[in-house]
Design an enzyme around this catalytic site. Structure first.
Site, short mmCIF file in Angstrom:
data_model
loop_
_atom_site.label_atom_id
_atom_site.label_comp_id
_atom_site.label_asym_id
_atom_site.label_seq_id
_atom_site.Cartn_x
_atom_site.Cartn_y
_atom_site.Cartn_z
N LYS A 104 -11.95 70.60 30.66
CA LYS A 104 -11.31 71.94 30.28
C LYS A 104 -11.33 71.71 28.70
O LYS A 104 -11.84 72.77 27.99
CB LYS A 104 -10.05 71.61 30.43
CG LYS A 104 -8.76 72.54 29.71
CD LYS A 104 -7.55 71.91 30.38
CE LYS A 104 -7.13 70.54 29.56
NZ LYS A 104 -5.71 70.61 29.41
N THR A 105 -10.98 70.68 27.99
CA THR A 105 -11.07 70.50 26.58
C THR A 105 -12.33 70.76 25.82
O THR A 105 -12.60 71.38 24.78
CB THR A 105 -10.34 69.15 26.10
OG1 THR A 105 -9.21 69.04 26.74
CG2 THR A 105 -10.25 69.15 24.44
N ARG B 120 -5.20 61.40 38.88
CA ARG B 120 -5.18 60.65 37.44
C ARG B 120 -6.26 59.63 37.64
O ARG B 120 -6.81 59.16 36.86
CB ARG B 120 -3.84 60.10 37.19
CG ARG B 120 -2.73 61.09 36.82
CD ARG B 120 -3.21 62.10 35.76
NE ARG B 120 -3.74 63.21 36.42
CZ ARG B 120 -4.40 64.11 35.91
NH1 ARG B 120 -4.61 64.21 34.36
NH2 ARG B 120 -4.73 65.33 36.58
N ASP C 253 -4.51 76.74 25.43
CA ASP C 253 -4.79 75.40 26.29
C ASP C 253 -3.40 75.44 27.36
O ASP C 253 -2.38 75.89 26.94
CB ASP C 253 -4.82 74.36 25.59
CG ASP C 253 -5.17 73.09 26.34
OD1 ASP C 253 -5.79 73.18 27.30
OD2 ASP C 253 -5.07 71.89 25.93
N GLU C 254 -3.70 74.88 28.44
CA GLU C 254 -2.68 74.76 29.59
C GLU C 254 -1.64 75.96 29.71
O GLU C 254 -0.41 75.66 29.69
CB GLU C 254 -1.42 73.58 28.95
CG GLU C 254 -2.32 72.02 28.87
CD GLU C 254 -2.43 71.27 29.71
OE1 GLU C 254 -2.17 71.73 31.14
OE2 GLU C 254 -2.55 70.03 29.69
N GLN D 152 -1.69 72.65 38.68
CA GLN D 152 -1.20 71.60 37.73
C GLN D 152 0.24 72.16 36.98
O GLN D 152 0.69 71.41 36.10
CB GLN D 152 -2.06 71.01 36.88
CG GLN D 152 -3.20 70.00 37.58
CD GLN D 152 -4.17 69.39 36.64
OE1 GLN D 152 -3.62 68.41 36.04
NE2 GLN D 152 -5.22 69.87 36.12
#
Length: 725
Positions: free
Chosen positions: A40-41, A605, A225-226, A256
DNA sequence: GCAGTCGTCATTTTT
DNA sequence: TGACGACTGC
């Protein structure tokens, strides 16, 4: 620019189809649903680079917003690496950071004190307590935490006191009154809390046509973002900023979303698709982090949620190791299991820092910590106080704040008697009364109403002289020097020198570190703010890293929430029990889906090896409690999981697909022979115990009982003469 | 002003 | 169980 028109290779090199689609999309609104570990980043960074180098967008026209400073720094860093040049004109920052920047630039239009300071949550709480006292409202009826929570929630919905009419119930009318009084007090003191930063910036853009126009024509592209974590206010602000022509590129993952309790609205994702026409959704589903087995488990679990945009993670890496499940007898046994697996892995060469223990609530860390200490394994717990949150640091900064603004009442309250100067509660109460009556700050009240203070008036005057002197001497001095003088002359250094215990030493060291930190702000021309303002802002907005020990090789312990965004080769998820995870409160509130998402976050994770565990008995609030395995264990596809024993490592399938078997250990099973999981029973020979499991049904059904004296035994249910106690 | 005692309470956290 | 805040007594 580094890229020629015909050489865009570095921008799209190594991207998969979905990533490339997102990065190279035409300059329209875009929603990118980015699964865990899907890069994503990378997409965000490459998108910005694409806009700048291919779409010929000026960096000046791009705004990139994140939630944490860490994410913002990471983005800027990676962008500069990719573009191979600094991009100062580009605004990259947190929602709060960007809002703050706007408010500094337009403090007049925002009707803010030129020297306004940011008040953190702790200051806010203290301040509210004072407001409550002023309104004669008892704290037991109006718990300060509840009140600040309510006010912040109103601000996050962009509601001001005047937006309420008188028709609300008594309680609400009082809260509005408090909100209003608190707001006035903040204005007078020149203070802005976190939520206020956002609300003020939103109102500024909404209500001031010139400013709105300025930013709308400036920011052609806004990247977020997010996005699933945005609250109502942040969404509104983005809408105002974008206007009709700004293009929003938002990245998020509805699966998430685990922060609804602090105002995050997943619905914003759906809303986005409605409010910003012409947008297309890009899904990033290829995962570069975890093994196939882990992804299968995660997919299977999250599929149980009903409200989803829908997404299925996949990988072209292999299945990898099975997930291992350990059914512990109690929390200590669970800890032993985790610790011994860590020790074994460490002996085989796995660095400690590659292993993380994730839990639902902080209280669970204690047992684990003790276990790790016993095993002499280094560990690090995320959480706890950060540098700028420490008492001694806050004290020192309060002096600095007073130097900049004498009306800063929270700062005044904090240090007027720190170190002690004979200004006690009585004096302060009188002073507060004067301030209230005259509608002035504590500082001014002390100046004009000294007569009301009685004997302590002299002490207050001495304090004020001290602050005035420090302020005078600060003129033209470097910030580091000022900070050092403040610490010395206020008596803080002496105060902490006298304090006993090993904490005192650390505090003194922290004060020295504060001076060093102040020095680094001496020539921070970056944001055009005076160094002191810049420093104080930094302290409030970026409270620093949590705890030291960064470089050391140690096991990572943290809550599932804190783990979001991180990854580890080996993950231990502990405490998978009904009531703990999902937490009772969530169950009561009917918010199981968010708990499930949290579990999904935990699973994803892990890169290679995932351990899950639960305890049949757990000590909670000083009471031993019988626990049932978490429903989430049942929801993870059984073929992904092996049940494991502590030492040998022999494993067997944990759950038969649907029928009896060990699956019957799980929540929601009917009681057998009138006995149920967790029931206390007595056996003629073995004595008393607790039922910890059932296996099979009818005549062949077995039951596992954990006896107090003789340990755990499997018994044939129809033969064993068990009686309930 | 401070130390000791009692009662209460108990997810998750960034800015 | 244990942390924290309010209260009490010196």
């Amino acid at each position: 620019m580094r890229f020629d028109d015909d050489d865009i290779t570095p921008l799209i090199e190594g991207l998969n189809d979905a990533q490339r689609e997102a990065v190279t999309a035409p300059p329209e609104h875009r929603l990118v649903l980015a699964g865990a570990g899907s890069g994503k980043t990378r997409v965000l960074v490459h998108r910005v680079a694409w806009l700048i180098s291919v779409e010929n967008t000026s960096p000046h026209s791009v705004l990139a917003v994140t939630f944490t400073n860490k994410a913002a720094a990471e983005m800027r860093h990676r962008l500069e690496l990719l573009l191979d040049m600094p991009v100062r004109a580009l605004w990259v920052g947190t929602f709060h950071g960007i809002a703050h920047r706007m408010l500094r630039l337009h403090h007049k239009e925002a009707r803010l004190h030129q020297n306004f300071q940011i008040m953190d949550s702790d200051d806010q709480l203290r301040f509210i307590k004072r407001v409550l006292r002023g309104l004669d409202l008892p704290e037991d009826r109006w718990p300060p935490k509840t009140v600040t929570g309510w006010i912040n929630a109103q601000k996050e919905e962009a509601r001001r006191p005047e937006d309420f009419d008188d028709r609300g119930d008594f309680s609400q009318r009082q809260l509005v009154r408090i909100y209003s009084a608190y707001h006035n007090a903040c204005e007078q003191a020149g203070l802005v809390d976190f939520a206020e930063l956002l609300l003020r910036a939103f109102e500024l853009c909404r209500d001031d046509p010139a400013i709105r126009q300025h930013y709308r024509s400036r920011f052609r592209h806004i990247l977020v973002d997010e996005f699933q974590d945005t609250n109502t206010l942040q969404y509104k602000w983005l809408r105002v900023l974008a206007g009709d022509s700004g293009k929003l590129f938002v990245v998020g993952d509805d699966d998430q979303s685990v922060y609804s309790w602090r105002g995050a609205r997943v619905e914003n994702i759906v809303k986005f698709t409605r409010d910003f026409p012409g947008n297309e959704v890009v899904r990033l589903e290829q995962n570069y982090r975890s093994s196939g087995t882990i992804l299968k488990a995660a997919n299977g679990l999250i599929a149980r949620n009903s409200e989803r945009m829908g997404k299925q993670l996949w990988t072209d890496a292999g299945d990898g190791e099975s997930i291992q499940l350990y059914a512990a007898f109690n929390d200590l046994d669970e800890c032993d299991f985790v610790v011994s697996r860590i020790r074994e892995a460490h002996e085989r060469g796995t660095p400690l820092q590659d292993m993380a223990i994730l839990y639902r609530s902080n209280a669970q860390s204690r047992v684990l910590e003790e276990g790790l200490i016993r095993a002499r394994l280094a560990y690090r717990i995320y959480g706890g106080l950060r540098f700028f949150e420490r008492m001694e640091i806050r004290d020192a900064l309060a002096y600095l704040r007073l130097i900049g603004n004498r009306d800063d009442d929270p700062a005044f309250e904090r240090v007027v008697n720190t170190p002690t100067r004979g200004i006690g509660n009585t004096t302060m109460e009188r002073l507060r009364a004067v301030a209230r009556e005259q509608g002035v700050s504590l500082w001014n009240a002390a100046k004009t109403g000294a007569s009301a203070l009685g004997r302590s008036a002299g002490n207050v005057a001495l304090f004020q002289d001290l602050v005035d002197r420090l302020a005078r001497e600060a003129e033209g001095q470097a910030l580091g020097v000022v900070m050092d003088r403040v610490i010395e002359q206020s008596g803080l250094r002496e105060h902490y020198r006298k304090e006993k215990g090993e904490q005192a030493e650390a505090r003194l060291e922290n004060l020295d570190e504060l001076v060093t930190a102040a020095r680094s702000f001496e020539d921070s021309a970056e944001d055009d703010l005076p160094p002191m303002t810049s420093f104080l802002t930094h302290a409030a907005l970026e409270a620093g890293e949590r705890q030291a020990g960064e470089g050391e090789d140690c096991v990572q312990l943290m809550t599932l929430h804190a783990a979001k965004g991180l990854e580890f080769p080996t993950v231990f998820m502990v405490g998978l029990e009904e009531g703990l995870f999902p937490h009772v409160r969530a169950v009561q509130e009917g918010n199981i889906e968010e708990e499930r998402r949290l579990c999904y976050v935990g699973i994803t994770r892990s890169r290679r090896q995932l351990y899950l565990s639960y305890a049949e008995l757990r000590r909670l609030h000083g009471q031993e409690q019988v626990c049932m395995p978490s429903r989430f264990l049942r929801e993870i596809p059984s073929e992904c999981v092996l049940e494991t024993r502590p030492r040998s490592g022999t494993s067997r399938p944990a759950f038969a697909p649907r029928s009896a078997g060990l699956g019957s250990r799980f929540a929601g099973e009917p009681p057998r022979n009138g006995l149920k999981l967790g029931a206390h029973v007595r056996h003629p020979r073995f004595g008393e115990g607790v039922i910890t499991a059932f296996d099979g049904e009818g005549d062949r059904g077995r039951v596992e009982v954990s006896f107090r004296d003789v340990g755990s035994k499997w018994l044939i249910l129809s033969l064993a003469k068990l009686e309930a106690v």
